[in-house]
Design a protein around this motif. Structure first.
Motif, PDB file in Angstrom:
ATOM      1  N   LEU A  57       0.857  -1.195   0.000  1.00  0.00           N
ATOM      2  CA  LEU A  57       0.000   0.000   0.000  1.00  0.00           C
ATOM      3  C   LEU A  57       0.889   1.238   0.000  1.00  0.00           C
ATOM      4  O   LEU A  57       1.808   1.344   0.823  1.00  0.00           O
ATOM      5  N   ALA A  58       0.626   2.145  -0.925  1.00  0.00           N
ATOM      6  CA  ALA A  58       1.341   3.426  -0.975  1.00  0.00           C
ATOM      7  C   ALA A  58       0.465   4.479  -0.300  1.00  0.00           C
ATOM      8  O   ALA A  58      -0.599   4.828  -0.814  1.00  0.00           O
ATOM      9  N   ASP A  59       0.918   4.968   0.855  1.00  0.00           N
ATOM     10  CA  ASP A  59       0.104   5.935   1.616  1.00  0.00           C
ATOM     11  C   ASP A  59       0.386   7.353   1.111  1.00  0.00           C
ATOM     12  O   ASP A  59       1.007   8.163   1.783  1.00  0.00           O
ATOM     13  N   LEU A  60      -0.111   7.632  -0.097  1.00  0.00           N
ATOM     14  CA  LEU A  60       0.142   8.943  -0.712  1.00  0.00           C
ATOM     15  C   LEU A  60      -0.750  10.029  -0.131  1.00  0.00           C
ATOM     16  O   LEU A  60      -0.480  11.207  -0.291  1.00  0.00           O
ATOM     17  N   LYS A  61      -1.870   9.636   0.512  1.00  0.00           N
ATOM     18  CA  LYS A  61      -2.843  10.621   1.010  1.00  0.00           C
ATOM     19  C   LYS A  61      -3.126  11.666  -0.085  1.00  0.00           C
ATOM     20  O   LYS A  61      -2.991  12.880   0.097  1.00  0.00           O
ATOM     21  N   ILE A  62      -3.558  11.176  -1.237  1.00  0.00           N
ATOM     22  CA  ILE A  62      -3.814  12.040  -2.401  1.00  0.00           C
ATOM     23  C   ILE A  62      -4.895  13.066  -2.059  1.00  0.00           C
ATOM     24  O   ILE A  62      -5.902  12.742  -1.413  1.00  0.00           O
ATOM     25  N   MET A  63      -4.695  14.309  -2.532  1.00  0.00           N
ATOM     26  CA  MET A  63      -5.661  15.398  -2.285  1.00  0.00           C
ATOM     27  C   MET A  63      -6.096  16.047  -3.592  1.00  0.00           C
ATOM     28  O   MET A  63      -7.071  16.780  -3.638  1.00  0.00           O
ATOM     29  N   ASP A  64      -5.350  15.777  -4.674  1.00  0.00           N
ATOM     30  CA  ASP A  64      -5.658  16.392  -5.971  1.00  0.00           C
ATOM     31  C   ASP A  64      -4.984  15.532  -7.051  1.00  0.00           C
ATOM     32  O   ASP A  64      -4.131  14.692  -6.720  1.00  0.00           O
ATOM     33  N   ALA A  65      -5.373  15.766  -8.286  1.00  0.00           N
ATOM     34  CA  ALA A  65      -4.766  15.040  -9.417  1.00  0.00           C
ATOM     35  C   ALA A  65      -4.796  13.533  -9.170  1.00  0.00           C
ATOM     36  O   ALA A  65      -3.800  12.829  -9.351  1.00  0.00           O
ATOM     37  N   GLY A  66      -5.970  13.041  -8.767  1.00  0.00           N
ATOM     38  CA  GLY A  66      -6.100  11.649  -8.345  1.00  0.00           C
ATOM     39  C   GLY A  66      -5.672  10.641  -9.401  1.00  0.00           C
ATOM     40  O   GLY A  66      -4.912   9.709  -9.107  1.00  0.00           O
ATOM     41  N   GLY A  67      -6.163  10.823 -10.621  1.00  0.00           N
ATOM     42  CA  GLY A  67      -5.867   9.851 -11.679  1.00  0.00           C
ATOM     43  C   GLY A  67      -4.373   9.742 -11.931  1.00  0.00           C
ATOM     44  O   GLY A  67      -3.821   8.649 -12.033  1.00  0.00           O
ATOM     45  N   TYR A  68      -3.719  10.897 -12.020  1.00  0.00           N
ATOM     46  CA  TYR A  68      -2.278  10.909 -12.313  1.00  0.00           C
ATOM     47  C   TYR A  68      -1.478  10.233 -11.199  1.00  0.00           C
ATOM     48  O   TYR A  68      -0.588   9.409 -11.453  1.00  0.00           O
ATOM     49  N   GLU A  69      -1.835  10.551  -9.946  1.00  0.00           N
ATOM     50  CA  GLU A  69      -1.047  10.003  -8.834  1.00  0.00           C
ATOM     51  C   GLU A  69      -1.270   8.498  -8.685  1.00  0.00           C
ATOM     52  O   GLU A  69      -0.347   7.755  -8.347  1.00  0.00           O
ATOM     53  N   ILE A  70      -2.510   8.052  -8.949  1.00  0.00           N
ATOM     54  CA  ILE A  70      -2.762   6.599  -8.926  1.00  0.00           C
ATOM     55  C   ILE A  70      -1.942   5.924 -10.023  1.00  0.00           C
ATOM     56  O   ILE A  70      -1.353   4.850  -9.814  1.00  0.00           O
ATOM     57  N   MET A  71      -1.867   6.556 -11.182  1.00  0.00           N
ATOM     58  CA  MET A  71      -1.111   5.975 -12.288  1.00  0.00           C
ATOM     59  C   MET A  71       0.371   5.818 -11.908  1.00  0.00           C
ATOM     60  O   MET A  71       0.971   4.762 -12.115  1.00  0.00           O
ATOM     61  N   LYS A  72       0.951   6.853 -11.293  1.00  0.00           N
ATOM     62  CA  LYS A  72       2.383   6.803 -10.944  1.00  0.00           C
ATOM     63  C   LYS A  72       2.641   5.752  -9.860  1.00  0.00           C
ATOM     64  O   LYS A  72       3.627   5.004  -9.924  1.00  0.00           O
ATOM     65  N   ALA A  73       1.748   5.669  -8.860  1.00  0.00           N
ATOM     66  CA  ALA A  73       1.934   4.672  -7.799  1.00  0.00           C
ATOM     67  C   ALA A  73       1.756   3.255  -8.357  1.00  0.00           C
ATOM     68  O   ALA A  73       2.457   2.321  -7.944  1.00  0.00           O
ATOM     69  N   SER A  74       0.839   3.105  -9.320  1.00  0.00           N
ATOM     70  CA  SER A  74       0.631   1.794  -9.955  1.00  0.00           C
ATOM     71  C   SER A  74       1.881   1.385 -10.718  1.00  0.00           C
ATOM     72  O   SER A  74       2.305   0.228 -10.654  1.00  0.00           O
ATOM     73  N   GLU A  75       2.476   2.333 -11.427  1.00  0.00           N
ATOM     74  CA  GLU A  75       3.709   2.032 -12.168  1.00  0.00           C
ATOM     75  C   GLU A  75       4.815   1.546 -11.230  1.00  0.00           C
ATOM     76  O   GLU A  75       5.639   0.727 -11.600  1.00  0.00           O
ATOM     77  N   ALA A  76       4.799   2.064 -10.000  1.00  0.00           N
ATOM     78  CA  ALA A  76       5.822   1.669  -9.015  1.00  0.00           C
ATOM     79  C   ALA A  76       5.497   0.307  -8.386  1.00  0.00           C
ATOM     80  O   ALA A  76       6.317  -0.241  -7.659  1.00  0.00           O
ATOM     81  N   GLY A  77       4.286  -0.204  -8.635  1.00  0.00           N
ATOM     82  CA  GLY A  77       3.942  -1.533  -8.126  1.00  0.00           C
ATOM     83  C   GLY A  77       2.988  -1.549  -6.953  1.00  0.00           C
ATOM     84  O   GLY A  77       2.769  -2.617  -6.358  1.00  0.00           O
ATOM     85  N   ALA A  78       2.412  -0.402  -6.595  1.00  0.00           N
ATOM     86  CA  ALA A  78       1.478  -0.381  -5.462  1.00  0.00           C
ATOM     87  C   ALA A  78       0.199  -1.152  -5.805  1.00  0.00           C
ATOM     88  O   ALA A  78      -0.339  -1.017  -6.907  1.00  0.00           O
ATOM     89  N   ASP A  79      -0.264  -1.950  -4.852  1.00  0.00           N
ATOM     90  CA  ASP A  79      -1.528  -2.675  -5.032  1.00  0.00           C
ATOM     91  C   ASP A  79      -2.707  -1.838  -4.540  1.00  0.00           C
ATOM     92  O   ASP A  79      -3.825  -1.960  -5.040  1.00  0.00           O
ATOM     93  N   ILE A  80      -2.452  -1.025  -3.507  1.00  0.00           N
ATOM     94  CA  ILE A  80      -3.491  -0.190  -2.900  1.00  0.00           C
ATOM     95  C   ILE A  80      -2.882   1.213  -2.720  1.00  0.00           C
ATOM     96  O   ILE A  80      -1.713   1.327  -2.335  1.00  0.00           O
ATOM     97  N   ILE A  81      -3.684   2.238  -2.995  1.00  0.00           N
ATOM     98  CA  ILE A  81      -3.182   3.616  -2.889  1.00  0.00           C
ATOM     99  C   ILE A  81      -4.210   4.427  -2.096  1.00  0.00           C
ATOM    100  O   ILE A  81      -5.418   4.224  -2.271  1.00  0.00           O
ATOM    101  N   THR A  82      -3.729   5.357  -1.254  1.00  0.00           N
ATOM    102  CA  THR A  82      -4.650   6.105  -0.405  1.00  0.00           C
ATOM    103  C   THR A  82      -4.957   7.496  -0.972  1.00  0.00           C
ATOM    104  O   THR A  82      -4.112   8.162  -1.559  1.00  0.00           O
ATOM    105  N   VAL A  83      -6.210   7.913  -0.744  1.00  0.00           N
ATOM    106  CA  VAL A  83      -6.670   9.264  -1.075  1.00  0.00           C
ATOM    107  C   VAL A  83      -7.395   9.780   0.167  1.00  0.00           C
ATOM    108  O   VAL A  83      -7.953   8.986   0.935  1.00  0.00           O
ATOM    109  N   LEU A  84      -7.378  11.081   0.368  1.00  0.00           N
ATOM    110  CA  LEU A  84      -8.033  11.645   1.546  1.00  0.00           C
ATOM    111  C   LEU A  84      -9.542  11.775   1.325  1.00  0.00           C
ATOM    112  O   LEU A  84      -9.989  12.273   0.278  1.00  0.00           O
ATOM    113  N   GLY A  85     -10.309  11.400   2.335  1.00  0.00           N
ATOM    114  CA  GLY A  85     -11.766  11.516   2.261  1.00  0.00           C
ATOM    115  C   GLY A  85     -12.222  12.954   2.126  1.00  0.00           C
ATOM    116  O   GLY A  85     -13.315  13.228   1.626  1.00  0.00           O
ATOM    117  N   ALA A  86     -11.391  13.890   2.581  1.00  0.00           N
ATOM    118  CA  ALA A  86     -11.724  15.318   2.497  1.00  0.00           C
ATOM    119  C   ALA A  86     -11.544  15.877   1.086  1.00  0.00           C
ATOM    120  O   ALA A  86     -11.873  17.036   0.827  1.00  0.00           O
TER     121      ALA A  86
END
Ligand code: 5RP
Length: 210
Positions: A57-86
Motif C-alpha cells: 500500500l502506498a500511503d500517498l494521502k492524495i488530495m488532488d490530481a487523483g488519476g495521475y497520482e494513482i497511475m504513478k503509484a501503480s507504475e511503481a507496483g502499489a496494489d493499494i493507494i490512499t486518497v483523503l476523504g476530504a
C-alpha cells in the motif's frame, strides 16, 4: 480481517529488514507518507520487488490530481493507494477510475473528516474499495482514538471494505475485533516493539481467533 504493517519512520533498507522479520504474519505492507516524502515511489518499487507475495500500500494521502497520482503509484507496483476523504469528489472519481484501469485498489483515509457518516456514505457510492477511519499522530498525542468512528462507518458502509488505523496496539485489539473491520492497520504497535515477530504473531493469533 487482514493485517497491514505500516512503515513510517524507516528508510528503504530498514523497512525491508523489518518486513523480513514479520512477513509470515502480515497481509499488506504500507509505505507510509513520511517514507514516500523522504524516498519517493522508489520505496514502493523496492518493497514490491523484495516481497512480491505481499500486497503493498502506498500511503500517498492524495488530495488532488487523483488519476495521475494513482497511475504513478501503480507504475511503481502499489496494489493499494490512499486518497483523503476530504478531497473533492472529482479527485475521488479520478482515483477510482484510474485504479480500475490499472487493476489497483483505492483506500480512503477519513483523517480529519468531520461528518464521518455522511462522507462515508458518499464515498461508498463513489465506488472506493476501502474506507479507513484514522486517528493521526497528532490526534493520538492529544488522546484521541478511532473506535467511535469505526462503529460509525460499520453502520453506514454497504459496499466498501472497512479499515481502522491510528495507535492500534495488542491491548486495543479487543475493541478492533468487536467492531470487526475488514482491515486493521498497525504501525508503532509492531515496529516499536523489541520482538517484532512475536508481536506480529500475536496480532495474527488474535485475528484468527476472532
Ligand atoms: O498513516 C499514518 C500516520 O499518518 C500511520 O501509518 C498510521 O497511523 C498507522 O501507524 P500507527 O499504528 O503508528 O498509528
Amino acid at each position: 480481517m487482514e493485517l497491514q504493517l505500516a512503515l513510517d519512520l524507516v528508510n528503504i533498507p530498514e523497512g525491508i529488514a523489518l518486513v523480513k522479520e514479520v512477513e509470515p504474519f502480515i497481509d499488506i505492507v504500507e509505505i507510509g507518507t513520511p517514507i514516500v516524502i523522504n524516498e519517493g515511489l522508489h520505496a514502493v518499487k523496492a518493497m514490491k520487488e523484495a516481497f512480491p507475495n505481499l500486497k503493498v500500500l502506498a500511503d500517498l494521502k492524495i488530495m488532488d490530481a487523483g488519476g495521475y497520482e494513482i497511475m504513478k503509484a501503480s507504475e511503481a507496483g502499489a496494489d493499494i493507494i490512499t486518497v483523503l476523504g476530504a478531497s473533492n469528489d472529482l479527485t475521488i472519481k479520478g482515483c477510482v477510475d484510474e485504479a480500475k484501469k490499472q487493476g489497483r485498489k483505492v483506500l480512503v483515509d477519513m483523517i480529519n473528516v468531520q461528518d464521518i457518516a455522511t462522507r462515508a456514505k458518499e464515498l461508498d457510492e463513489l465506488g472506493v474499495d476501502y474506507i479507513c477511519v484514522h486517528t493521526g499522530y497528532d490526534g493520538q498525542a492529544a488522546g484521541q482514538s478511532p473506535f467511535t468512528d469505526l462503529a460509525t462507518i460499520k453502520s453506514v458502509v454497504k459496499n466498501a471494505k472497512t479499515a481502522v488505523a491510528g495507535g492500534i496496539k495488542l491491548a486495543t485489539m479487543p475493541e478492533v475485533i468487536q467492531a470487526n473491520p475488514d482491515l486493521v492497520i498497525v504501525g508503532g504497535g509492531i515496529t516499536s516493539q523489541d520482538d517484532k515477530a512475536a508481536t506480529a504473531s500475536q496480532f495474527r493469533e488474535l485475528i484468527a481467533q476472532a
